[in-house]
Design an enzyme around this catalytic site. Sequence first.
Site, mmCIF file in Angstrom:
data_model
loop_
_atom_site.group_PDB
_atom_site.id
_atom_site.type_symbol
_atom_site.label_atom_id
_atom_site.label_comp_id
_atom_site.label_asym_id
_atom_site.label_seq_id
_atom_site.Cartn_x
_atom_site.Cartn_y
_atom_site.Cartn_z
ATOM 1 N N GLU A 35 -17.514 -9.175 10.883
ATOM 2 C CA GLU A 35 -18.251 -8.918 9.633
ATOM 3 C C GLU A 35 -19.708 -9.375 9.697
ATOM 4 O OE1 GLU A 35 -15.243 -10.218 9.797
ATOM 5 O OE2 GLU A 35 -13.877 -9.183 8.406
ATOM 6 N N PHE B 107 -3.825 -17.120 -0.875
ATOM 7 C CA PHE B 107 -4.057 -16.687 0.500
ATOM 8 C C PHE B 107 -5.406 -15.965 0.601
ATOM 9 C CE2 PHE B 107 -3.545 -13.421 3.878
ATOM 10 C CZ PHE B 107 -3.560 -14.305 4.948
ATOM 11 N N GLN B 108 -6.226 -16.379 1.538
ATOM 12 C CA GLN B 108 -7.555 -15.810 1.788
ATOM 13 C C GLN B 108 -8.481 -15.912 0.575
ATOM 14 O OE1 GLN B 108 -7.052 -11.953 3.769
ATOM 15 N NE2 GLN B 108 -7.076 -13.059 5.712
ATOM 16 N N LYS C 296 -8.986 -8.178 -6.599
ATOM 17 C CA LYS C 296 -8.108 -7.042 -6.308
ATOM 18 C C LYS C 296 -7.596 -6.372 -7.585
ATOM 19 C CE LYS C 296 -4.514 -5.807 -3.009
ATOM 20 N NZ LYS C 296 -3.607 -6.316 -1.962
ATOM 21 N N MET D 20 -35.839 -19.863 25.153
ATOM 22 C CA MET D 20 -36.802 -20.469 24.237
ATOM 23 C C MET D 20 -36.538 -21.969 24.068
ATOM 24 S SD MET D 20 -39.494 -20.106 22.577
ATOM 25 C CE MET D 20 -39.972 -18.507 21.919
#
Lengths: 567, 187
Positions: A50, A112-113, A162, A475
Amino acid sequence: MPRLAGAQILFECLVREGVDVIFGYPGGAILPAYDAMLQYPIHHVLVRHEQGASHMADGYARASGRVGVCMSTSGPGATNMITGLATAMMDSIPVVAITGQVGTKVIGSDAFQETDVTGVTLPVTKHNYLVSNVEDLPHILREAFYVARHGRPGPVLVDIPKDVQLATMEFEYPTNPIQLPNERLLKKYAPDEYIARAAEMINQAQRPLILAGHGVLLSGAMDELLAFAEKTNTPVALTLLGIGGFPAEHPQCLGMMGMHGGVYVNEAIQNADLLLAMGMRFDDRVTGNLKTYSPNSKKIHFEIDPSEINKNVKVDIPLLGDLKMSLQKLTPLVKPNKHDAWWEQLRAAMEQDPIRDVLDWESPDGLMSEHVIHDLWTATQGEAIVATDVGQHQMWEAQYYLHNKPHTLITSGGLGTMGYALPAAIGAKMARPDAEVWVIAGDGGFQMTMAELATIVQEKLKINIMILNNGYLGMVRQWQELFYGARYAATPIFSPEFAKIANAYGIPGYVIDKRADVAGVLDEVRSSPGPALIEFRVKMEDAVFPMVPAGANLQDMIKREKVVQPL
Amino acid sequence: MKHTLVALVEDKPGVLNRVASLFRRRNFNIESLTVGHTDQPQISRMTIVIDSDNTNAYIVEANLAKLVNVIDIQDVTHQETISRDMALIKVRVDAGGRAEIAQLAEIFRAKIVDVGADSVVVEVTGDEDKIDGLVELLRPKGILEMVRTGRISMLRGNQARKESNGNGHYNGNANGQPPRDAAPSSV
Ligand SMILES: Cc1ncc(C[n+]2csc(CCOP(=O)(O)OP(=O)(O)O)c2C)c(N)n1
Ligand SMILES: [Mg+2]
């Protein structure tokens, strides 16, 4: 009025905002939205992480000037996008992120999540919304796009539980004009009185200098800047993100300022008697030591964001408002000018330019990144869109690839996000399918997001990838060499054979280690129909010069020692 | 020097969090912050006191103006205002000492609002200096507990909190010119 579910309303609104591509990754809490998406004329790009989705939306926005959209599920999907949101926030990029959330009934129960996504993204978004009722959804989505684009742009996140995606309502697209609560507080146009005072100051200046930043591009003020600069014959210095806002090969363009800017550019800043800061925010990477910064100049700050006025550098006239508008009003009020003495001084300094000197080097001891980038510029005639990663190669790109056109350098400036280049290039290519798109990445940063190679293949994108492999986190190694007694803690980095990695995805891969082979491989790759990856094995311990050490005076630049050149 | 900012914000969930998060993220030092209802539903009012010796008032104001939920923001420091703070102070006292506390309270136009076996609760309203004064006098008696609301402020006279100055800018100084002391002192 049709009765639609929240998931459908989401796409009804996105389509009306002109969205036709979304970068995302599905999961439980966003499933209703993904199911509804199939009914709408929207192309979904499946990413491999993501973070890639948020960088792609950002790259899409930078290349097109439109809002980029990314989407993920709740919890880990949303937290993975945070780096991309922070990147967009720092560089004022209009992005809308859609995240699924657990159902409203279980929010706060560690379901959950479940992650408090509006909480964790608060400091890295311009604004965010948790939609608690489907009736609010149309209005919130419209407002989200408006906020992302409006004033100083930035990322906006909309978290949709949801059950809100599943709930239905009589849908009618709202058409009332949007007015944000704080809108009245933010200026859109600088007042005429201030413009007049600025014109007077400009007409009196002997050694004026324009500092052009990202605001030039964001405001679309390229033509206005050109007109103003030419009328007054004022030299133009660019910030990293200002590159492309003024043609690099224009005789009045000095090039990049700041930490790795030209010596004469920084000298010009220190010697100027008037700085015209246009859509730039006096970042520490361009000012160096604030106490000694441009001590003898008056300063006019063209800026859309009131909180940037006097934040780092005290200015004499703030012109709060849209830069394009300010310049349209200002240019007729200023007198044509030549500034011959000032240009004479500048031209003399430009003759001794350590950046250009390197181009004549033979470098028999190895391939130099500077030359590879110069050769890419020559091959593409400066016309390609280049997405860079972060590190030495990024600064060399800014020094050696001259951009004459806006929106052709896609780079993470404010946050300096490694892993940015490949996903950002995918976003840019989706926005500008006809453009030639190149990735320039280091061996370190490329490994952070190289999983997106699969996305290129799945989407059949013609993207050319250049990896400048110096075997180091270059760098950081450079800072260790200069400031930490050359103790290379954790900077030597092992890499796989990138060409073989590419091959595993079905992408042709090349390895080049001689200058003589550079032009040939570039030609081959450019004329091939599909994507390609070239690993350039470059000089390991090269450094980016000139350099203002962090916090040092702008005029005290470290220069490349001439003796480095073996004869 | 103390600066007082008055902000009107949307009364929505999370707005106080946005303001608090802004202060923390920008490292602004806040002396006090009060939030309460106004006469209009859906609008809350915040009074914010900052010490402009270490936090630049203009920058706080400008950053607040960028929050979408902020409807208005005004620095009222240099205007005629009424400011009030309120305290409840629980003082240890035996029956014999009550009269003395009552006398002190009287002088400060404070009230004794609760009497216990060996304590009293004093309620006092006024500007911060007045409350500080009473607290110092009560301290030797033994303060058991104290709570203060923090400053709330309002402009004097029939002049209501200034609406837009017509220039679309929040800062009292017309034309978007930051006030004289707007330069961050740390530069
Ligand atoms: C996500 C992230 N982690 C760490 C850094 C710190 N950092 C800046 S440049 C750099 C080295 C980059 O190495 P490489 O990608 O090989 O590019 P090079 O400098 O060698 O061209 C590092 C580690 C960063 N900018 N971003
Ligand atoms: Mg490297």
